[in-house]
Design a protein around this motif. Sequence first.
Motif, PDB file in Angstrom:
ATOM      1  N   LEU A 110       3.239 -24.358  -0.739  1.00 43.45           N
ATOM      2  CA  LEU A 110       2.724 -23.033  -1.097  1.00 43.45           C
ATOM      3  C   LEU A 110       3.636 -21.892  -0.674  1.00 43.45           C
ATOM      4  CD1 LEU A 110      -1.097 -23.372  -0.434  1.00 43.45           C
ATOM      5  CD2 LEU A 110       0.068 -23.145  -2.621  1.00 43.45           C
ATOM      6  N   LYS A 111       4.500 -22.098   0.279  1.00 44.46           N
ATOM      7  CA  LYS A 111       5.349 -21.005   0.774  1.00 44.46           C
ATOM      8  C   LYS A 111       6.225 -20.397  -0.316  1.00 44.46           C
ATOM      9  CE  LYS A 111       5.496 -21.947   5.656  1.00 44.46           C
ATOM     10  NZ  LYS A 111       6.292 -22.222   6.825  1.00 44.46           N
ATOM     11  N   LYS A 112       6.547 -21.170  -1.331  1.00 44.25           N
ATOM     12  CA  LYS A 112       7.410 -20.656  -2.392  1.00 44.25           C
ATOM     13  C   LYS A 112       6.628 -19.913  -3.483  1.00 44.25           C
ATOM     14  CE  LYS A 112       7.387 -25.201  -4.506  1.00 44.25           C
ATOM     15  NZ  LYS A 112       8.134 -26.395  -4.779  1.00 44.25           N
ATOM     16  N   HIS A 113       5.306 -19.825  -3.344  1.00 42.49           N
ATOM     17  CA  HIS A 113       4.472 -19.151  -4.334  1.00 42.49           C
ATOM     18  C   HIS A 113       4.013 -17.785  -3.832  1.00 42.49           C
ATOM     19  CE1 HIS A 113       4.247 -22.483  -7.126  1.00 42.49           C
ATOM     20  NE2 HIS A 113       4.107 -23.283  -6.085  1.00 42.49           N
ATOM     21  N   ARG A 114       3.425 -17.034  -4.736  1.00 38.49           N
ATOM     22  CA  ARG A 114       2.926 -15.698  -4.361  1.00 38.49           C
ATOM     23  C   ARG A 114       1.508 -15.801  -3.797  1.00 38.49           C
ATOM     24  NH1 ARG A 114       2.562 -15.804 -10.034  1.00 38.49           N
ATOM     25  NH2 ARG A 114       0.502 -15.262 -10.794  1.00 38.49           N
ATOM     26  N   LYS A 115       1.075 -14.739  -3.180  1.00 36.00           N
ATOM     27  CA  LYS A 115      -0.258 -14.694  -2.571  1.00 36.00           C
ATOM     28  C   LYS A 115      -1.328 -15.003  -3.606  1.00 36.00           C
ATOM     29  CE  LYS A 115       1.385 -11.354   0.721  1.00 36.00           C
ATOM     30  NZ  LYS A 115       2.614 -10.747   0.285  1.00 36.00           N
ATOM     31  N   GLY A 116      -2.363 -15.716  -3.162  1.00 31.84           N
ATOM     32  CA  GLY A 116      -3.462 -16.082  -4.041  1.00 31.84           C
ATOM     33  C   GLY A 116      -3.382 -17.514  -4.556  1.00 31.84           C
ATOM     34  N   PHE A 117      -2.225 -18.134  -4.438  1.00 28.15           N
ATOM     35  CA  PHE A 117      -2.100 -19.520  -4.874  1.00 28.15           C
ATOM     36  C   PHE A 117      -2.834 -20.444  -3.916  1.00 28.15           C
ATOM     37  CE2 PHE A 117       0.913 -20.509  -8.363  1.00 28.15           C
ATOM     38  CZ  PHE A 117       1.117 -19.215  -8.801  1.00 28.15           C
ATOM     39  N   PHE A 118      -3.293 -21.560  -4.429  1.00 29.33           N
ATOM     40  CA  PHE A 118      -4.009 -22.532  -3.601  1.00 29.33           C
ATOM     41  C   PHE A 118      -3.766 -23.928  -4.156  1.00 29.33           C
ATOM     42  CE2 PHE A 118      -6.800 -21.805  -7.111  1.00 29.33           C
ATOM     43  CZ  PHE A 118      -7.421 -23.024  -7.330  1.00 29.33           C
ATOM     44  N   LEU A 119      -4.103 -24.902  -3.344  1.00 24.10           N
ATOM     45  CA  LEU A 119      -4.108 -26.280  -3.811  1.00 24.10           C
ATOM     46  C   LEU A 119      -5.261 -27.007  -3.136  1.00 24.10           C
ATOM     47  CD1 LEU A 119      -2.877 -28.303  -1.410  1.00 24.10           C
ATOM     48  CD2 LEU A 119      -0.732 -27.326  -2.191  1.00 24.10           C
ATOM     49  N   VAL A 120      -5.717 -28.047  -3.803  1.00 21.36           N
ATOM     50  CA  VAL A 120      -6.796 -28.882  -3.280  1.00 21.36           C
ATOM     51  C   VAL A 120      -6.202 -30.258  -3.048  1.00 21.36           C
ATOM     52  CG1 VAL A 120      -9.080 -29.869  -3.750  1.00 21.36           C
ATOM     53  CG2 VAL A 120      -8.523 -27.562  -4.563  1.00 21.36           C
ATOM     54  N   ILE A 137      -8.817 -27.382   1.060  1.00 23.82           N
ATOM     55  CA  ILE A 137      -8.184 -26.353   0.239  1.00 23.82           C
ATOM     56  C   ILE A 137      -7.193 -25.639   1.138  1.00 23.82           C
ATOM     57  CG2 ILE A 137      -8.496 -24.212  -1.049  1.00 23.82           C
ATOM     58  CD1 ILE A 137     -11.378 -25.148  -1.630  1.00 23.82           C
ATOM     59  N   THR A 138      -5.967 -25.512   0.679  1.00 31.80           N
ATOM     60  CA  THR A 138      -4.968 -24.725   1.391  1.00 31.80           C
ATOM     61  C   THR A 138      -4.633 -23.554   0.491  1.00 31.80           C
ATOM     62  OG1 THR A 138      -4.081 -26.709   2.448  1.00 31.80           O
ATOM     63  CG2 THR A 138      -2.698 -24.745   2.482  1.00 31.80           C
ATOM     64  N   SER A 139      -4.701 -22.342   1.052  1.00 29.14           N
ATOM     65  CA  SER A 139      -4.460 -21.151   0.241  1.00 29.14           C
ATOM     66  C   SER A 139      -3.491 -20.213   0.933  1.00 29.14           C
ATOM     67  CB  SER A 139      -5.773 -20.428  -0.052  1.00 29.14           C
ATOM     68  OG  SER A 139      -6.296 -19.884   1.132  1.00 29.14           O
ATOM     69  N   LEU A 140      -2.821 -19.425   0.120  1.00 25.59           N
ATOM     70  CA  LEU A 140      -1.931 -18.387   0.609  1.00 25.59           C
ATOM     71  C   LEU A 140      -2.699 -17.077   0.491  1.00 25.59           C
ATOM     72  CD1 LEU A 140       0.855 -17.783   1.691  1.00 25.59           C
ATOM     73  CD2 LEU A 140       1.700 -17.692  -0.655  1.00 25.59           C
ATOM     74  N   ALA A 141      -3.139 -16.550   1.627  1.00 28.12           N
ATOM     75  CA  ALA A 141      -4.009 -15.378   1.665  1.00 28.12           C
ATOM     76  C   ALA A 141      -3.261 -14.092   1.335  1.00 28.12           C
ATOM     77  CB  ALA A 141      -4.658 -15.269   3.041  1.00 28.12           C
ATOM     78  N   LYS A 142      -4.024 -13.009   1.157  1.00 25.16           N
ATOM     79  CA  LYS A 142      -3.451 -11.699   0.836  1.00 25.16           C
ATOM     80  C   LYS A 142      -2.457 -11.231   1.891  1.00 25.16           C
ATOM     81  CE  LYS A 142      -7.440  -9.964  -1.684  1.00 25.16           C
ATOM     82  NZ  LYS A 142      -8.497  -8.951  -1.705  1.00 25.16           N
ATOM     83  N   ASP A 143      -2.731 -11.595   3.149  1.00 26.88           N
ATOM     84  CA  ASP A 143      -1.842 -11.167   4.237  1.00 26.88           C
ATOM     85  C   ASP A 143      -0.614 -12.074   4.377  1.00 26.88           C
ATOM     86  OD1 ASP A 143      -2.946 -13.450   5.330  1.00 26.88           O
ATOM     87  OD2 ASP A 143      -3.945 -12.435   6.979  1.00 26.88           O
ATOM     88  N   GLY A 144      -0.480 -13.048   3.475  1.00 31.25           N
ATOM     89  CA  GLY A 144       0.664 -13.950   3.491  1.00 31.25           C
ATOM     90  C   GLY A 144       0.489 -15.162   4.385  1.00 31.25           C
ATOM     91  N   LYS A 145      -0.644 -15.240   5.083  1.00 31.79           N
ATOM     92  CA  LYS A 145      -0.887 -16.381   5.966  1.00 31.79           C
ATOM     93  C   LYS A 145      -1.476 -17.543   5.178  1.00 31.79           C
ATOM     94  CE  LYS A 145      -1.587 -13.639  10.107  1.00 31.79           C
ATOM     95  NZ  LYS A 145      -2.508 -13.242  11.166  1.00 31.79           N
ATOM     96  N   LEU A 146      -1.127 -18.735   5.608  1.00 30.99           N
ATOM     97  CA  LEU A 146      -1.677 -19.941   4.998  1.00 30.99           C
ATOM     98  C   LEU A 146      -2.962 -20.326   5.720  1.00 30.99           C
ATOM     99  CD1 LEU A 146       1.713 -21.686   4.641  1.00 30.99           C
ATOM    100  CD2 LEU A 146       0.166 -21.270   2.742  1.00 30.99           C
ATOM    101  N   LYS A 147      -3.985 -20.650   4.940  1.00 35.68           N
ATOM    102  CA  LYS A 147      -5.281 -21.013   5.514  1.00 35.68           C
ATOM    103  C   LYS A 147      -5.729 -22.344   4.946  1.00 35.68           C
ATOM    104  CE  LYS A 147      -6.388 -16.279   6.286  1.00 35.68           C
ATOM    105  NZ  LYS A 147      -7.331 -15.485   6.972  1.00 35.68           N
TER     106      LYS A 147
END
Length: 74
Positions: A33-43, A55-65
């Motif tokens: 996910l680091k190579k994608h823009r904010k809002g991307f996710f994967l299951v 679910i791993t997502s790239l949040a608005k603040d750029g942090k991975l959750k």
Amino acid sequence: METLDQLLGKIVDLLRQPWFHGYMSSDQAEKALKKHRKGFFLVRFSASDPGCFAITSLAKDGKLKHYKILHKPG
């Protein structure tokens, strides 16, 4: 009640989704996910709880959750 064919059809549909990545560690998910823009996710399947999802997502603040989706039979 679902037939076996219906259940297998749902599984195949899930595996074809672009956001589903099957077995993947949290570290691998973060790297993907680091190579994608904010809002991307994967299951993915949960590595720590078999039968569950994560679910791993790239949040608005750029942090991975990471979020665990628990499964209860029935």
